[in-house]
Write a protein that holds these residues in place. Structure first.
Motif, short mmCIF file in Angstrom:
data_model
loop_
_atom_site.label_atom_id
_atom_site.label_comp_id
_atom_site.label_asym_id
_atom_site.label_seq_id
_atom_site.Cartn_x
_atom_site.Cartn_y
_atom_site.Cartn_z
N UNK A 211 -37.01 -47.40 -142.88
CA UNK A 211 -37.56 -46.23 -142.22
C UNK A 211 -37.33 -46.33 -140.71
N UNK A 212 -36.36 -45.56 -140.23
CA UNK A 212 -35.99 -45.65 -138.83
C UNK A 212 -37.06 -45.10 -137.90
N UNK A 213 -37.94 -44.26 -138.42
CA UNK A 213 -39.07 -43.78 -137.62
C UNK A 213 -39.99 -44.95 -137.26
N UNK A 214 -40.18 -45.86 -138.21
CA UNK A 214 -41.00 -47.05 -137.94
C UNK A 214 -40.34 -47.93 -136.89
N UNK A 218 -42.13 -49.00 -133.34
CA UNK A 218 -42.68 -50.34 -133.22
C UNK A 218 -41.76 -51.39 -132.60
N UNK A 219 -40.46 -51.27 -132.84
CA UNK A 219 -39.57 -52.40 -132.58
C UNK A 219 -39.15 -52.51 -131.11
N UNK A 220 -39.14 -53.74 -130.63
CA UNK A 220 -38.57 -54.06 -129.33
C UNK A 220 -37.09 -54.38 -129.46
N UNK A 237 -32.00 -49.47 -127.38
CA UNK A 237 -31.15 -48.69 -126.47
C UNK A 237 -29.74 -49.25 -126.42
N UNK A 238 -29.59 -50.57 -126.56
CA UNK A 238 -28.25 -51.16 -126.63
C UNK A 238 -27.53 -50.71 -127.89
N UNK A 239 -28.30 -50.55 -128.96
CA UNK A 239 -27.72 -50.20 -130.25
C UNK A 239 -27.36 -48.72 -130.34
N UNK A 245 -34.93 -41.65 -133.64
CA UNK A 245 -34.51 -42.01 -135.01
C UNK A 245 -33.16 -41.45 -135.41
N UNK A 246 -32.83 -40.25 -134.96
CA UNK A 246 -31.53 -39.67 -135.30
C UNK A 246 -30.39 -40.46 -134.66
N UNK A 247 -30.59 -40.89 -133.40
CA UNK A 247 -29.58 -41.71 -132.74
C UNK A 247 -29.43 -43.05 -133.45
#
Length: 271
Positions: A211-214, A218-220, A237-239, A245-247
């Motif tokens: 779930x990319x929304x999660x 949450x993720x650093x 942001x590097x990724x 989530x769409x990006x």
């Protein structure tokens, strides 16, 4: 600080075993072995949440099972707060709280009875167990069903109880394998709030999810695993250029397409 370097794990395939066409075409199948994890490296600092991403069958669960001590790596190293798994396995197990699909509770016992039992296994005193149950009941909203038998609980209730069982000993590191899969909105939110609370207490949390929304919330940092390889490790942001989530989805699909064109993969962004 968690430092994972070059983890690899393979499994022998029984000669009589049947394989699906998909598995026969997987490049990780070599010389009678399935190389579930070929090379995975990542780091998680105190107070960081690291998301482990990848398609089904990529090797994420195998990585987390090695991190938790359930499986022994064939190659690579795992270091937690300066201690290495192969040198101090018992100490390391006490530092980790691990929840997977196979983490079990005794269904004929109540949630509270389960937590007392596992607290005793970790050597906690009665006072410590009572304190931990009170804390976890608040964090995971267990109070309404604390006295109910596990067999009577919904999936969401069982998952929250399972997390409480995994962290009853107040571990230094928390590892969760797809903790919100199949949960309703309120149960999933309780799990996400718990992860956020551990981050605030300066604990590193590693969890796998689809779930990319999660991930966005949450993720650093993230580590992307495909075909047993870590194809990216770094910030959101590097990724993907942002936390949207769409990006993230577009970047994830792009990663998979590049790997299919270059089966050897690569690791990028390790810091």
């Amino acid at each position: 600080m968690i430092i994972v370097e070059g983890l690899a794990k393979r499994f022998a395939i029984p000669k009589s075993g049947e394989m699906t066409q998909c598995k026969r075409l997987d490049p990780r199948l070599q010389d009678g072995f399935f190389n579930s994890v070929q090379s995975v490296s990542f780091r998680a600092r105190p107070g960081e949440v690291l998301g482990l991403l990848g398609p089904n069958g990529a090797g994420k669960t195998t990585v987390l099972r090695m991190l938790s001590g359930v499986l022994t790596p064939d190659r690579g190293s795992i270091e937690i707060n300066g201690h290495q798994w192969h040198k101090q396995p018992e100490r390391m197990r006490r530092q980790i709280g691990f929840l997977s699909a196979s983490t079990s509770l005794y269904e004929r016992l109540s949630v509270e009875e389960n937590l007392v039992y596992f607290g005793q296994l970790y050597g906690l005193s009665p006072a410590q167990i009572t304190n931990r149950i009170d804390t976890l009941s608040s964090q995971l909203e267990l109070a309404p069903f604390l006295q109910r038998k596990v067999v009577e609980l919904s999936l969401g209730m069982k998952q929250r109880a399972g997390i409480a069982r995994a962290v009853i000993h107040q571990p230094e590191v928390i590892v969760l394998d797809e903790p919100t899969t199949g949960l309703d909105i309120m149960s999933a939110q309780a799990v996400l709030d718990f992860i956020h609370s551990q981050k605030q207490q300066n604990r590193p949390v590693i969890f796998s999810t689809h779930r990319l929304e999660e991930v966005s919330l949450l993720c650093d940092r993230i580590a992307v695993v495909m075909q047993g390889l870590c194809v990216f490790e770094g910030s959101l942001t590097e990724f993907a250029g942002s936390r949207d989530p769409n990006a993230l989805r577009e970047a994830f699909v792009g990663c998979q397409q590049r790997l299919s064109q270059s089966p050897q993969g690569h690791t990028r962004g390790v810091a």
